[in-house]
Write an enzyme that holds these catalytic residues in place. Structure first.
Site, PDB file in Angstrom:
ATOM      1  N   GLU A  43      -6.005   5.945  -6.423  1.00 18.02           N
ATOM      2  CA  GLU A  43      -6.219   4.933  -7.455  1.00 18.02           C
ATOM      3  C   GLU A  43      -7.685   4.969  -7.880  1.00 18.02           C
ATOM      4  O   GLU A  43      -8.558   5.197  -7.041  1.00 18.02           O
ATOM      5  CB  GLU A  43      -5.856   3.542  -6.928  1.00 18.02           C
ATOM      6  CG  GLU A  43      -4.394   3.408  -6.551  1.00 18.02           C
ATOM      7  CD  GLU A  43      -4.039   1.994  -6.086  1.00 18.02           C
ATOM      8  OE1 GLU A  43      -4.901   1.089  -6.159  1.00 18.02           O
ATOM      9  OE2 GLU A  43      -2.895   1.798  -5.647  1.00 18.02           O
ATOM     10  N   HIS A  52      -1.382  -1.384  -9.982  1.00 23.10           N
ATOM     11  CA  HIS A  52      -1.972  -2.198  -8.908  1.00 23.10           C
ATOM     12  C   HIS A  52      -2.521  -3.524  -9.450  1.00 23.10           C
ATOM     13  O   HIS A  52      -3.713  -3.827  -9.338  1.00 23.10           O
ATOM     14  CB  HIS A  52      -3.071  -1.447  -8.169  1.00 23.10           C
ATOM     15  CG  HIS A  52      -3.282  -1.971  -6.779  1.00 23.10           C
ATOM     16  ND1 HIS A  52      -3.859  -1.236  -5.780  1.00 23.10           N
ATOM     17  CD2 HIS A  52      -2.969  -3.165  -6.213  1.00 23.10           C
ATOM     18  CE1 HIS A  52      -3.923  -1.954  -4.661  1.00 23.10           C
ATOM     19  NE2 HIS A  52      -3.388  -3.141  -4.914  1.00 23.10           N
ATOM     20  N   ARG A  89       0.850  -1.184   0.000  1.00 27.44           N
ATOM     21  CA  ARG A  89       0.000   0.000   0.000  1.00 27.44           C
ATOM     22  C   ARG A  89       0.889   1.237   0.000  1.00 27.44           C
ATOM     23  O   ARG A  89       1.874   1.300   0.742  1.00 27.44           O
ATOM     24  CB  ARG A  89      -0.930   0.030   1.222  1.00 27.44           C
ATOM     25  CG  ARG A  89      -2.016  -1.044   1.237  1.00 27.44           C
ATOM     26  CD  ARG A  89      -3.013  -0.858   0.120  1.00 27.44           C
ATOM     27  NE  ARG A  89      -4.095  -1.836   0.168  1.00 27.44           N
ATOM     28  CZ  ARG A  89      -4.049  -3.024  -0.407  1.00 27.44           C
ATOM     29  NH1 ARG A  89      -2.977  -3.389  -1.076  1.00 27.44           N
ATOM     30  NH2 ARG A  89      -5.081  -3.852  -0.331  1.00 27.44           N
TER      31      ARG A  89
END
Length: 330
Positions: A265, A285, A236
């Site tokens: 995001e 991601h 993260r």
């Protein structure tokens, strides 16, 4: 039952074998990303069971209070994006299996892929070749390098095993209990966090984002890394102090980074500093985004919906809601 799936970017969920578990249900799948509260409230107005793909959409109080039909949120893993107390107050069950014994091998594999890509300059070499240039520089081999694992949990332990297979020296820094497990697995433990960042040729972050880990990697930690070192983050972005990574890369310590996670995001601004730096490898991601991982995760998510429909919810993270939750049979 009215079921809504959010943020299925590539319309993958309906192609999974486990999707058959929802046969006979009224399922709506959205492939775009929406965070606007008004738009989400309209989209989810009649939804009884909401399926989330990890933390892509934030489910906060202003939205929850506008969803009177919602009775279940089904997802997998941690839930910092959901206002759990509000769910409990409104009678909404949150089911989220924590899969304590099932590491995300997809994330571990991507982590090592990013290590190889950054150390051997694979994206840069490919870009050079596509522009008509032959070899743009010289990379580094992994054998004999020190791979620092910050956070020795399900994924960190798997990455450590990959490093060992590549002939790397593994150095661990983590909570006391995790350090004890790493030591039992035969890995070296750094005497301190400072020494860990000074010695590691590659630092890979593997921690869950909770209050205690937010900003746990500081600017001072990064400044201790060598100019030849690599920082990898597939966990993260907020594990790193805000702004610290970009500043550190500009200062030359560490010399490289490989990241799969970002403060905001989805990230769509190509001028974002990390995307413009030649010493950074970025992916959008995709750590857990594989067909096999999706099948594993959505099997759990759909099983939670079936358990709710049968009147016996499972993996309930807010059990105080159960005495007054409306559990509806399918």
């Amino acid at each position: 039952m009215k079921i809504t799936v959010l943020d299925d970017y590539h319309d993958t969920v309906r192609t999974l074998p486990c999707f058959a578990k929802l046969a006979g249900q009224d399922v709506v799948i959205h492939n775009d990303h929406v965070q606007d509260i008004d738009a989400l409230a309209a989209r989810l107005r009649d939804t009884e069971a909401l399926v989330l793909i990890r933390e892509r959409t934030k489910i906060r109080t202003p939205l929850l209070e506008r969803l009177p039909a919602l009775r279940l949120i089904s997802q997998r893993s941690v839930y910092p994006h959901i206002d759990i107390d509000t769910c409990t107050r409104l009678g909404i069950i949150v089911s989220s299996g924590q899969h304590a014994d099932t590491p995300s091998y997809a994330t571990a594999e991507l982590t090592f892929g990013l290590i190889l890509a950054a150390m051997r300059q694979i994206p840069q070499q490919m870009a050079a070749l596509q522009s008509g240039k032959w070899q743009m520089g010289i990379g580094h081999t992994l054998r004999g390098k020190t791979l620092g694992i910050h956070g020795y949990g399900r994924i960190g332990s798997v990455v450590a095993g990959y490093g060992r297979a590549f002939g790397m020296n593994i150095l661990v820094w983590a909570r006391e209990a995790a350090r004890a497990r790493a030591l039992a697995d035969g890995y070296a433990i750094a005497p301190s966090k400072d020494v860990f960042y000074e010695l590691a040729d590659i630092v890979s972050l593997h921690m869950r984002l909770v209050d205690a880990t937010r900003g746990i990697v500081t600017a001072a930690d990064l400044a201790r890394m060598q100019p030849t070192a690599l920082l990898v983050n597939t966990s993260r972005a907020p594990l790193i102090e805000p702004g610290a990574l970009v500043a550190a890369l500009r200062a030359g310590r560490p010399g490289m980074a490989a990241v799969d996670v970002y403060e905001e995001e989805p990230l769509r601004d190509p001028t974002t500093p990390l995307l413009t730096m030649p010493n950074v490898v970025c992916t959008p991601h995709i750590g857990y985004v594989s067909h096999e991982e999706y099948e594993l995760q959505f099997t759990d998510i759909f099983n939670q919906i079936l358990a709710y429909a049968a009147g016996a919810p499972i993996n309930v993270v807010n059990p105080d809601v159960l005495p007054r939750a409306r559990v509806t049979s399918a």
